[in-house]
Write an enzyme that holds these catalytic residues in place. Structure first.
Site, short mmCIF file in Angstrom:
data_model
loop_
_atom_site.label_atom_id
_atom_site.label_comp_id
_atom_site.label_asym_id
_atom_site.label_seq_id
_atom_site.Cartn_x
_atom_site.Cartn_y
_atom_site.Cartn_z
CB CYS A 243 35.17 32.50 30.78
SG CYS A 243 34.81 31.00 29.87
CG HIS B 272 37.01 35.16 27.12
ND1 HIS B 272 37.97 34.88 28.05
CD2 HIS B 272 36.25 34.05 27.01
CE1 HIS B 272 37.82 33.64 28.49
NE2 HIS B 272 36.78 33.12 27.87
CD GLU C 108 39.36 38.11 28.82
OE1 GLU C 108 38.22 38.63 28.92
OE2 GLU C 108 39.55 36.87 28.70
N1 LIG Z 1 37.77 30.11 28.84
C1 LIG Z 1 37.39 29.67 30.06
O1 LIG Z 1 37.56 30.33 31.09
C2 LIG Z 1 36.81 28.28 30.13
C3 LIG Z 1 35.98 28.05 31.38
C4 LIG Z 1 35.79 26.59 31.72
N2 LIG Z 1 37.11 25.97 31.86
C5 LIG Z 1 34.95 25.92 30.62
O2 LIG Z 1 35.51 25.26 29.77
O3 LIG Z 1 33.74 26.09 30.61
#
Ligand SMILES: NC(=O)CC[C@H](N)C(=O)O
Length: 273
Positions: free
Chosen positions: A104, A233, A235
């Site tokens: 992400c 994600h 994890e």
């Molecule tokens: N869960 C995250 O890592 C979010 C990534 C970034 N802050 C977004 O909103 O796109």
């Protein structure tokens, strides 16, 4: 026996480092969560690790666009004690055949740092980006993903499909020009794609494609397969109780996301230790 040393970078707005470190530990790695300042002040060095993890979060509050300020910090920052560019440590890490996983915000960092898709990464040219979701909203849902069976990606070998959560506002994968997309597709660097739950085919249909990513791309690797970034994600799905339906579906004990970390640790044991 030598242990696989994993480093998870924290600081300036990360919020998934504990889960990422836990995933590395469950997969059999020795893991440290290291604040980026420890690298900048020369207290720690990437040279002492085999597997670099960039976790999710809101680096610098996403103020210049997700992970852009952090990418500049890695691209132009220097080690206070030696004056060595931080970027040189990353380049050395890559040249030594080690692994980097960005999830992400970590994926956004790798793309904006120019090391993914890695077509000309030695020049740190940014050839792609992750921009605002078509919905204009922060998307937080589980998505169906199909993997390219011919990808060089080390992390996804042996995997066919995944069901993982996404939580982001800037997840729409875009490229500088058609040539970049052609190179990504022809080299099988589009490791995983958002798919429709019924057709199991890549889809642009919202919400199965939660952000409008071109070619339904959810994650990419570099040509070596050792650098991998994805918006979902892994994890966040390490154990069956992480699954939204765990109380009413028969699920395997291990969450699907853990397989990526198992593959990473196995690769390092077989190719680096
Ligand atoms: N869960 C995250 O890592 C979010 C990534 C970034 N802050 C977004 O909103 O796109």
């Amino acid at each position: 026996m030598k242990k696989v040393r994993c480093i998870v970078i924290s600081g300036y707005g990360t919020n998934c480092e504990v889960e990422m470190a836990y995933a590395c530990k469950l997969a059999g790695g020795e893991v440290e969560i290291v604040h980026i300042s420890e690298l900048i002040y020369g207290e720690k060095s990437l040279d002492n690790y085999h597997f670099l993890n960039f976790p999710g979060g809101f680096l610098d509050g996403d103020d210049l666009g997700a992970a852009k300020a952090a990418a500049n910090r890695w691209r132009f920052g220097k080690i206070k004690t030696t004056g060595e560019p931080l970027f040189d440590q990353i380049m050395r890490f890559i040249k030594e055949g080690k692994l980097i996983l960005g999830v992400c915000n970590g994926f956004q960092l790798m793309v904006k740092l120019g090391i993914l898709p890695g077509l000309r990464f030695q020049y740190a040219l940014q050839l792609a980006s992750l921009t605002y979701n078509d919905s204009g909203r922060f998307e937080d849902r589980w998505v169906f993903l199909k993997l390219d069976p011919n990808t060089p990606c080390v992390f996804t070998q042996g995997l066919d499909k995944l069901y993982l959560p996404v939580r982001h506002g800037e997840g729409k994968f875009v490229v500088q020009d058609e040539n970049v997309l052609t190179a990504i597709e022809n080299n099988h660097l589009a490791v995983l794609k958002y798919t429709h739950p019924e057709t199991e085919q890549p889809t642009m249909e919202y919400p199965f494609n939660p952000n409008g990513s071109i070619s339904a791309i959810a994650g990419i690797c570099d040509p070596s397969g050792r650098l991998f970034g994805l918006m979902p994600h892994p994890e966040a799905f390490l154990h069956f109780t992480n699954h939204p339906h765990w109380t009413r579906e028969q699920l395997s004990e291990e969450g699907m996301g853990l397989a990526l970390f198992h593959n990473a640790i196995t690769y390092i044991k077989q190719n680096i230790l």
